[in-house]
Scaffold this motif. Structure first.
Motif, PDB file in Angstrom:
ATOM      1  N   UNK A  18      10.564  -4.765  29.859  1.00 32.93           N
ATOM      2  CA  UNK A  18      11.646  -4.706  28.886  1.00 32.93           C
ATOM      3  C   UNK A  18      12.487  -3.459  29.112  1.00 32.93           C
ATOM      4  N   UNK A  19      13.681  -3.466  28.512  1.00 32.07           N
ATOM      5  CA  UNK A  19      14.548  -2.294  28.603  1.00 32.07           C
ATOM      6  C   UNK A  19      13.850  -1.052  28.065  1.00 32.07           C
ATOM      7  N   UNK A  20      13.013  -1.247  27.053  1.00 28.88           N
ATOM      8  CA  UNK A  20      12.361  -0.124  26.388  1.00 28.88           C
ATOM      9  C   UNK A  20      11.372   0.592  27.307  1.00 28.88           C
ATOM     10  N   UNK A  21      10.628  -0.186  28.086  1.00 34.04           N
ATOM     11  CA  UNK A  21       9.571   0.383  28.920  1.00 34.04           C
ATOM     12  C   UNK A  21       9.671  -0.158  30.339  1.00 34.04           C
TER      13      UNK A  21
ATOM     14  N   UNK B 277      20.587   2.607  17.074  1.00 27.85           N
ATOM     15  CA  UNK B 277      19.679   1.969  16.114  1.00 27.85           C
ATOM     16  C   UNK B 277      19.167   0.638  16.652  1.00 27.85           C
ATOM     17  N   UNK B 278      20.067  -0.168  17.211  1.00 25.71           N
ATOM     18  CA  UNK B 278      19.673  -1.485  17.711  1.00 25.71           C
ATOM     19  C   UNK B 278      18.757  -1.386  18.925  1.00 25.71           C
ATOM     20  N   UNK B 279      18.935  -0.373  19.756  1.00 28.33           N
ATOM     21  CA  UNK B 279      18.068  -0.196  20.935  1.00 28.33           C
ATOM     22  C   UNK B 279      16.593  -0.130  20.545  1.00 28.33           C
TER      23      UNK B 279
ATOM     24  N   UNK C 298      13.814  -5.316  22.761  1.00 32.09           N
ATOM     25  CA  UNK C 298      12.618  -4.565  23.146  1.00 32.09           C
ATOM     26  C   UNK C 298      11.413  -5.439  23.478  1.00 32.09           C
ATOM     27  N   UNK C 299      11.466  -6.738  23.173  1.00 31.69           N
ATOM     28  CA  UNK C 299      10.332  -7.603  23.459  1.00 31.69           C
ATOM     29  C   UNK C 299      10.666  -8.690  24.476  1.00 31.69           C
ATOM     30  N   UNK C 300      11.571  -8.388  25.392  1.00 38.21           N
ATOM     31  CA  UNK C 300      11.894  -9.354  26.450  1.00 38.21           C
ATOM     32  C   UNK C 300      12.196  -8.605  27.732  1.00 38.21           C
ATOM     33  N   UNK C 301      11.910  -9.235  28.862  1.00 37.05           N
ATOM     34  CA  UNK C 301      12.216  -8.605  30.147  1.00 37.05           C
ATOM     35  C   UNK C 301      13.719  -8.415  30.284  1.00 37.05           C
ATOM     36  N   UNK C 302      14.105  -7.352  30.940  1.00 36.80           N
ATOM     37  CA  UNK C 302      15.519  -6.985  31.015  1.00 36.80           C
ATOM     38  C   UNK C 302      16.307  -7.891  31.947  1.00 36.80           C
TER      39      UNK C 302
END
Length: 413
Positions: A77-80, A257-259, A266-270
């Motif tokens: 995901x974008x987050x990690x 905030x949305x990021x 945050x719960x899907x592959x980028x």
């Protein structure tokens, strides 16, 4: 005991799945205004690639270079672990293109709209056009806000809804910019005025208009000269930008905030590297070659004029989305098949996308459609419409004569 799998398609869907090669889930190979359908080459009018960039060699080269450097997937995901320098570059470019402080890109356009959900909290009120895209509807449903839908483009109804919400409620109006079924535009000047007078934020989904509308391709807000009136934009790279993916653009604080709160982020592959690179290349071409937009609108004007002269009802659209109103679902399915038999692949739109007995055939016209394509579209509808008794047997002119000579601007291949 009831089995949860004991579900059946609605009568409408059963009807639509019973025609010839199928109007739904049909496998096609589409490029440059044509498609290969079950081994036969036909004119393609069911593709939202309005500027014809999905087949542009420059876009393909950019995508291939990204695969060579980064591989086929970010696998996270974008987050990690799923953010590349390409993602950050695309976000900067989208934000600058739309004149916003920041942007975030998502894996699909649908997910861009779903990313709005954290904004809709308890006590908030969301006002949505009844014709909004399903992903906007789902985004509102998934939140906690009070949802109030106003009749399509009915500004009096919207005003009454806003007036009844209470002065202290946090309010937001959400609308498509260009509505994807009928091809009509939102009434942005009036919506913006209502938003200002009632203290409401304004969110515009530019999936079908960003890249296509406005002198610089910045969508309906630029078209109406109201770029600063829109608080938040959502959009997709799967229409005008020849790729896949979506974006949200707006104030930096809101995007930040949305990021960290949007599940669809945050719960899907980028977004895959090739898609990001393709979108970057397409965005550059969109800015540099405005003649593509000119050509797409000229093709639409010729097709709409020709269909109207034949006797078809094409509604009020003045965009490259041209609806052909048929009526009963079964008749619409038969018309779709007859037009395909004549060599043109179209989209069929039935309930729940439109009210029962208001089925239509939807044409998406592209900058890469040639004069020959226009003539073939009109000839196909003329022949099919006459056989089904939808238009007079003797039209006032031969369909191929209705199109007229249309010159393709340089660069609009």
């Amino acid at each position: 005991m009831t089995d949860i799998f004991a579900k059946r398609l609605s009568p409408v869907m059963q009807t639509m799945t019973g025609f010839g090669p199928r109007p739904l889930y049909q496998a096609v190979e589409a490029r440059d205004g044509e498609a290969l359908v079950e081994g036969r080459r036909v004119v393609m009018t069911a593709c939202n690639d309005y500027l014809g960039l999905s087949g542009d060699p420059r876009v393909a080269v950019a995508a291939a270079a990204a695969v060579k450097r980064y591989g086929t997937s970010c696998s996270g995901s974008r987050l990690i672990g799923g953010t590349l320098p390409l993602h950050e570059e695309l976000e900067r470019r989208v934000a600058a293109f739309l004149g916003r402080e920041a942007a975030i890109v998502t894996t699909t356009g649908c997910q861009a709209n779903l990313a709005l959900t954290p904004l809709f909290g308890r006590g908030d009120v969301v006002f949505s056009d009844m014709a909004n895209h399903a992903s906007l509807v789902d985004a509102v449903r998934a939140g906690w806000a009070d949802s109030r839908r106003y009749r399509h483009c009915d500004m009096r109804h919207l005003e009454r809804q806003l007036a009844g919400a209470g002065a202290d409620a946090a309010k937001v109006i959400i609308t498509d910019g260009l509505f994807s079924v009928e091809g009509d535009l939102c009434r942005l000047p009036e919506i913006a005025d209502l938003a200002r007078r009632h203290g409401s934020r304004l969110v515009v989904d530019g999936a079908h208009d960003i890249g296509l509308m406005g002198a610089g391709g910045r969508g309906v807000a630029e078209h109406f000269g109201l770029m600063d009136a829109v608080d938040l934009y959502t959009g997709t790279f799967s229409k005008c930008f020849g790729s896949i993916g979506g974006f949200v653009a707006g104030p930096a604080e809101v995007i930040h905030f949305l990021r960290y709160t949007s599940r669809s982020v945050i719960f899907t592959a980028s977004m895959p590297p090739a898609s990001v690179a393709a979108a970057l290349a397409a965005l550059e071409i969109t800015v540099a070659e405005p003649e593509r937009r000119t050509r797409a609108f000229e093709v639409a004007r010729q097709v709409k004029s020709g269909l109207g002269a034949l006797g078809f009802d094409t509604g009020a659209s003045a965009t490259p989305i041209v609806p052909v109103h048929i009526g009963p679902t079964e008749l619409c399915g038969r018309m779709w098949q007859e037009v395909l038999d004549e060599g043109v692949f179209t989209s069929v739109v039935v309930t729940p996308a439109v009210p029962e007995s208001q089925a239509l055939i939807r044409l998406s016209l592209q900058a890469v459609h040639t004069d020959d394509h226009i003539n073939r579209i009109l000839d196909a509808f003329a022949a099919a419409g006459r056989r089904l008794g939808l238009i007079p047997a003797a039209p006032p002119a031969v369909p191929s004569q209705l199109a007229g000579a249309v010159k393709t601007p340089a660069g609009a291949r």
